[in-house]
Write a protein that holds these residues in place. Structure first.
Motif, PDB file in Angstrom:
ATOM      1  N   ALA A 261       1.144  -1.419   0.102  1.00 14.99           N
ATOM      2  CA  ALA A 261      -0.060  -0.008  -0.090  1.00 14.99           C
ATOM      3  C   ALA A 261       0.765   1.285  -0.131  1.00 14.99           C
ATOM      4  CB  ALA A 261      -0.647  -0.399   0.885  1.00 14.99           C
ATOM      5  N   ILE A 262       0.246   2.167  -0.975  1.00 12.95           N
ATOM      6  CA  ILE A 262       0.768   4.117  -0.265  1.00 12.95           C
ATOM      7  C   ILE A 262       0.611   4.698   0.933  1.00 12.95           C
ATOM      8  CG2 ILE A 262       1.127   5.514  -1.718  1.00 12.95           C
ATOM      9  CD1 ILE A 262       1.036   4.569  -3.998  1.00 12.95           C
ATOM     10  N   GLU A 263       1.345   4.629   1.753  1.00 13.63           N
ATOM     11  CA  GLU A 263       1.140   4.420   3.170  1.00 13.63           C
ATOM     12  C   GLU A 263       0.859   6.637   3.270  1.00 13.63           C
ATOM     13  OE1 GLU A 263       4.025   3.098   4.958  1.00 13.63           O
ATOM     14  OE2 GLU A 263       3.274   0.851   4.573  1.00 13.63           O
ATOM     15  N   GLY A 264       0.854   7.556   2.228  1.00 17.01           N
ATOM     16  CA  GLY A 264       0.644   8.146   2.204  1.00 17.01           C
ATOM     17  C   GLY A 264       0.874   9.673   0.617  1.00 17.01           C
ATOM     18  N   THR A 265       0.374  10.709   0.807  1.00 19.97           N
ATOM     19  CA  THR A 265       0.550  11.449  -0.344  1.00 19.97           C
ATOM     20  C   THR A 265       1.415  12.568  -0.729  1.00 19.97           C
ATOM     21  OG1 THR A 265      -1.610  11.507  -0.513  1.00 19.97           O
ATOM     22  CG2 THR A 265      -0.960  12.799  -2.113  1.00 19.97           C
ATOM     23  N   LEU A 266       2.095  12.205  -1.665  1.00 16.87           N
ATOM     24  CA  LEU A 266       3.797  13.625  -1.952  1.00 16.87           C
ATOM     25  C   LEU A 266       3.102  14.356  -2.993  1.00 16.87           C
ATOM     26  CD1 LEU A 266       6.433  11.114  -2.909  1.00 16.87           C
ATOM     27  CD2 LEU A 266       5.931  12.469  -0.786  1.00 16.87           C
ATOM     28  N   ASP A 267       2.975  15.935  -2.387  1.00 19.41           N
ATOM     29  CA  ASP A 267       2.625  16.561  -3.183  1.00 19.41           C
ATOM     30  C   ASP A 267       4.434  17.395  -4.327  1.00 19.41           C
ATOM     31  OD1 ASP A 267      -0.333  16.522  -2.168  1.00 19.41           O
ATOM     32  OD2 ASP A 267       0.702  17.561  -0.880  1.00 19.41           O
ATOM     33  N   GLY A 268       3.567  18.204  -5.069  1.00 19.05           N
ATOM     34  CA  GLY A 268       4.182  18.555  -6.184  1.00 19.05           C
ATOM     35  C   GLY A 268       4.573  17.977  -7.686  1.00 19.05           C
ATOM     36  N   SER A 269       5.299  18.303  -7.942  1.00 19.24           N
ATOM     37  CA  SER A 269       6.039  17.994  -9.378  1.00 19.24           C
ATOM     38  C   SER A 269       6.871  17.054  -9.103  1.00 19.24           C
ATOM     39  CB  SER A 269       6.781  18.842 -10.631  1.00 19.24           C
ATOM     40  OG  SER A 269       7.707  19.473  -9.774  1.00 19.24           O
ATOM     41  N   GLY A 270       7.770  15.773 -10.154  1.00 19.33           N
ATOM     42  CA  GLY A 270       8.553  15.028  -9.702  1.00 19.33           C
ATOM     43  C   GLY A 270       9.526  14.689 -10.997  1.00 19.33           C
ATOM     44  N   ALA A 271      10.431  13.759 -10.942  1.00 18.33           N
ATOM     45  CA  ALA A 271      10.742  13.371 -12.333  1.00 18.33           C
ATOM     46  C   ALA A 271      11.782  12.588 -12.134  1.00 18.33           C
ATOM     47  CB  ALA A 271      11.997  14.783 -13.158  1.00 18.33           C
TER      48      ALA A 271
ATOM     49  N   ASP B 204      15.602  16.974  -3.052  1.00 18.65           N
ATOM     50  CA  ASP B 204      14.210  18.043  -3.719  1.00 18.65           C
ATOM     51  C   ASP B 204      14.703  18.973  -4.828  1.00 18.65           C
ATOM     52  OD1 ASP B 204      16.466  19.904  -2.769  1.00 18.65           O
ATOM     53  OD2 ASP B 204      15.437  20.502  -1.079  1.00 18.65           O
ATOM     54  N   SER B 205      14.022  20.510  -5.117  1.00 17.51           N
ATOM     55  CA  SER B 205      14.272  21.648  -6.294  1.00 17.51           C
ATOM     56  C   SER B 205      15.725  21.899  -6.006  1.00 17.51           C
ATOM     57  CB  SER B 205      13.509  22.140  -6.476  1.00 17.51           C
ATOM     58  OG  SER B 205      13.408  22.971  -5.284  1.00 17.51           O
ATOM     59  N   ALA B 206      16.249  22.243  -4.630  1.00 16.33           N
ATOM     60  CA  ALA B 206      17.505  22.512  -3.968  1.00 16.33           C
ATOM     61  C   ALA B 206      18.604  21.684  -4.060  1.00 16.33           C
ATOM     62  CB  ALA B 206      17.652  23.652  -2.803  1.00 16.33           C
ATOM     63  N   GLY B 207      18.739  20.583  -4.476  1.00 18.02           N
ATOM     64  CA  GLY B 207      19.485  19.371  -4.102  1.00 18.02           C
ATOM     65  C   GLY B 207      19.892  18.656  -3.164  1.00 18.02           C
ATOM     66  N   GLU B 208      18.911  19.113  -2.410  1.00 20.84           N
ATOM     67  CA  GLU B 208      19.291  18.313  -1.241  1.00 20.84           C
ATOM     68  C   GLU B 208      19.252  17.096  -1.216  1.00 20.84           C
ATOM     69  OE1 GLU B 208      17.828  18.473   3.289  1.00 20.84           O
ATOM     70  OE2 GLU B 208      17.647  19.887   2.233  1.00 20.84           O
ATOM     71  N   ILE B 209      19.252  16.303  -0.394  1.00 25.40           N
ATOM     72  CA  ILE B 209      19.250  14.603  -0.806  1.00 25.40           C
ATOM     73  C   ILE B 209      18.493  14.592  -0.217  1.00 25.40           C
ATOM     74  CG2 ILE B 209      20.490  12.135  -0.295  1.00 25.40           C
ATOM     75  CD1 ILE B 209      22.523  12.861  -1.547  1.00 25.40           C
ATOM     76  N   LEU B 210      17.426  13.557  -0.051  1.00 32.50           N
ATOM     77  CA  LEU B 210      16.477  13.763   1.071  1.00 32.50           C
ATOM     78  C   LEU B 210      15.982  11.639   1.289  1.00 32.50           C
ATOM     79  CD1 LEU B 210      12.883  15.530  -0.639  1.00 32.50           C
ATOM     80  CD2 LEU B 210      14.330  16.455   0.758  1.00 32.50           C
TER      81      LEU B 210
ATOM     82  N   VAL C 295       7.478   9.637   1.649  1.00 35.79           N
ATOM     83  CA  VAL C 295       6.902  10.358   2.681  1.00 35.79           C
ATOM     84  C   VAL C 295       6.648  10.448   4.130  1.00 35.79           C
ATOM     85  CG1 VAL C 295       4.107   9.765   3.461  1.00 35.79           C
ATOM     86  CG2 VAL C 295       4.895   9.354   1.068  1.00 35.79           C
ATOM     87  N   ALA C 296       7.675   9.535   4.772  1.00 38.34           N
ATOM     88  CA  ALA C 296       8.022   9.534   6.107  1.00 38.34           C
ATOM     89  C   ALA C 296       9.307   9.857   6.477  1.00 38.34           C
ATOM     90  CB  ALA C 296       8.590   7.596   6.467  1.00 38.34           C
ATOM     91  N   SER C 297       9.733  10.352   5.512  1.00 35.35           N
ATOM     92  CA  SER C 297      11.237  10.917   5.983  1.00 35.35           C
ATOM     93  C   SER C 297      11.062  12.406   5.890  1.00 35.35           C
ATOM     94  CB  SER C 297      12.467  11.418   5.180  1.00 35.35           C
ATOM     95  OG  SER C 297      11.708  11.456   4.108  1.00 35.35           O
ATOM     96  N   THR C 298       9.698  12.318   4.867  1.00 37.02           N
ATOM     97  CA  THR C 298       9.502  14.252   4.610  1.00 37.02           C
ATOM     98  C   THR C 298       8.253  14.670   5.729  1.00 37.02           C
ATOM     99  OG1 THR C 298       8.370  13.701   2.174  1.00 37.02           O
ATOM    100  CG2 THR C 298      10.262  14.162   2.607  1.00 37.02           C
ATOM    101  N   GLY C 299       7.843  13.944   5.964  1.00 37.55           N
ATOM    102  CA  GLY C 299       6.467  14.431   7.064  1.00 37.55           C
ATOM    103  C   GLY C 299       5.437  14.555   5.973  1.00 37.55           C
ATOM    104  N   ALA C 300       5.252  14.339   4.850  1.00 34.48           N
ATOM    105  CA  ALA C 300       4.211  14.480   3.848  1.00 34.48           C
ATOM    106  C   ALA C 300       3.240  13.649   4.336  1.00 34.48           C
ATOM    107  CB  ALA C 300       4.476  14.325   2.395  1.00 34.48           C
ATOM    108  N   ASN C 301       1.865  14.369   3.655  1.00 37.12           N
ATOM    109  CA  ASN C 301       0.341  13.643   4.557  1.00 37.12           C
ATOM    110  C   ASN C 301       0.451  11.922   4.083  1.00 37.12           C
ATOM    111  OD1 ASN C 301      -2.413  13.535   4.456  1.00 37.12           O
ATOM    112  ND2 ASN C 301      -3.327  13.540   2.361  1.00 37.12           N
ATOM    113  N   SER C 302       0.266  11.325   5.145  1.00 34.28           N
ATOM    114  CA  SER C 302       0.000   9.710   5.784  1.00 34.28           C
ATOM    115  C   SER C 302      -1.047   9.328   6.361  1.00 34.28           C
ATOM    116  CB  SER C 302       1.266   9.666   5.977  1.00 34.28           C
ATOM    117  OG  SER C 302       1.009  10.302   7.671  1.00 34.28           O
ATOM    118  N   ALA C 303      -2.430  10.230   5.899  1.00 32.51           N
ATOM    119  CA  ALA C 303      -3.744  10.296   6.554  1.00 32.51           C
ATOM    120  C   ALA C 303      -4.415   9.177   5.577  1.00 32.51           C
ATOM    121  CB  ALA C 303      -4.529  11.693   7.109  1.00 32.51           C
ATOM    122  N   THR C 304      -3.674   9.658   4.594  1.00 34.51           N
ATOM    123  CA  THR C 304      -4.950   8.776   3.999  1.00 34.51           C
ATOM    124  C   THR C 304      -4.131   7.373   2.998  1.00 34.51           C
ATOM    125  OG1 THR C 304      -6.488  10.301   4.128  1.00 34.51           O
ATOM    126  CG2 THR C 304      -6.954   8.853   1.659  1.00 34.51           C
TER     127      THR C 304
END
Length: 215
Positions: free
Chosen positions: A28-38, A139-145, A190-199
């Motif tokens: 299962a996908i345990e959360g939702t990531l917002d934004g764009s991705g590549a 992320d967009s600034a090059g920081e490793i997440l 999702v877990a490392s960034t604290g993204a929405n994991s409610a749904t």
């Protein structure tokens, strides 16, 4: 028993390709990531085609050629789209990434496969794959997440008694292993960034339970 389409004394060469219908997982996908991705891959990794024999004695004369890089790249695109990112694109690692909120960089560490007959007491065959990927997400600034290695060892879709396309069953397991890894990586992000994991949402597009396959 293993390869009904090849005589036992004849070596067979099989080529398989990308099939997006095989990109499925029960994870299962345990959360939702917002934004764009590549998904950014080097030309070497994206175009990587692996030709090899199985590591098992069963089927050892046969060679499988698979576009592992293409499959891994498409698995990443599909998984992170499912995780909520908008229109995840596949780009070259040389392209500018500043406009993307998340840049997923998968690298292929290893891939192998086997036709496991011993575990079935010689009565059936289970195609299994080993896949190891290293995934870095910035992320967009090059920081490793996220910067982690993931593996699927002896990943399989179940046993079969007879098959005219055992190589395609390896291909199916390869697709699923790659996609399952990408869903796990998305959950880790999702877990490392604290993204929405409610749904939580399902990452599955089909079942990967063991089943007897005779086609």
């Amino acid at each position: 028993m293993l390869v009904a389409s090849c005589a036992a004394v004849t070596a067979c060469n099989h080529s398989v390709g990308l099939n997006t219908q095989y990109l499925q997982s029960e994870r299962a996908i345990e959360g939702t990531l917002d934004g764009s991705g590549a998904v950014a891959m080097s030309a070497f990794d994206r175009n990587r085609v692996i030709s090899s024999n199985p590591t098992s004695y069963t089927g050892s004369a046969n060679t499988l050629t698979a576009p592992v890089g293409l499959i891994v790249g498409e698995a990443a695109v599909a998984a992170f789209n499912s995780a909520g990112l908008s229109s995840v694109l596949s780009i070259s690692e040389d392209d500018s990434t500043a406009t993307y909120d998340y840049v997923i960089e998968p690298r292929i560490a290893s891939f192998s496969y086997k036709y496991d007959q011993l575990s079935n007491l010689g009565m059936a065959v289970t195609p299994k794959v080993d896949l190891v990927l290293h995934i870095r997400i910035r992320d967009s600034a090059g920081e490793i997440l996220l910067d982690s290695s993931y593996s699927r060892i002896d990943y399989h879709r179940g046993a079969y008694i007879a098959s005219f396309e055992p190589h395609e069953k390896v291909n199916m397991a390869l697709h699923e292993a790659a996609y399952d890894i990408m869903i796990e990586a998305a959950n880790d992000l999702v877990a490392s960034t604290g993204a929405n994991s409610a749904t939580p949402a399902s990452g599955a597009t089909g079942s990967s339970e063991d089943e007897d396959l005779t086609s």
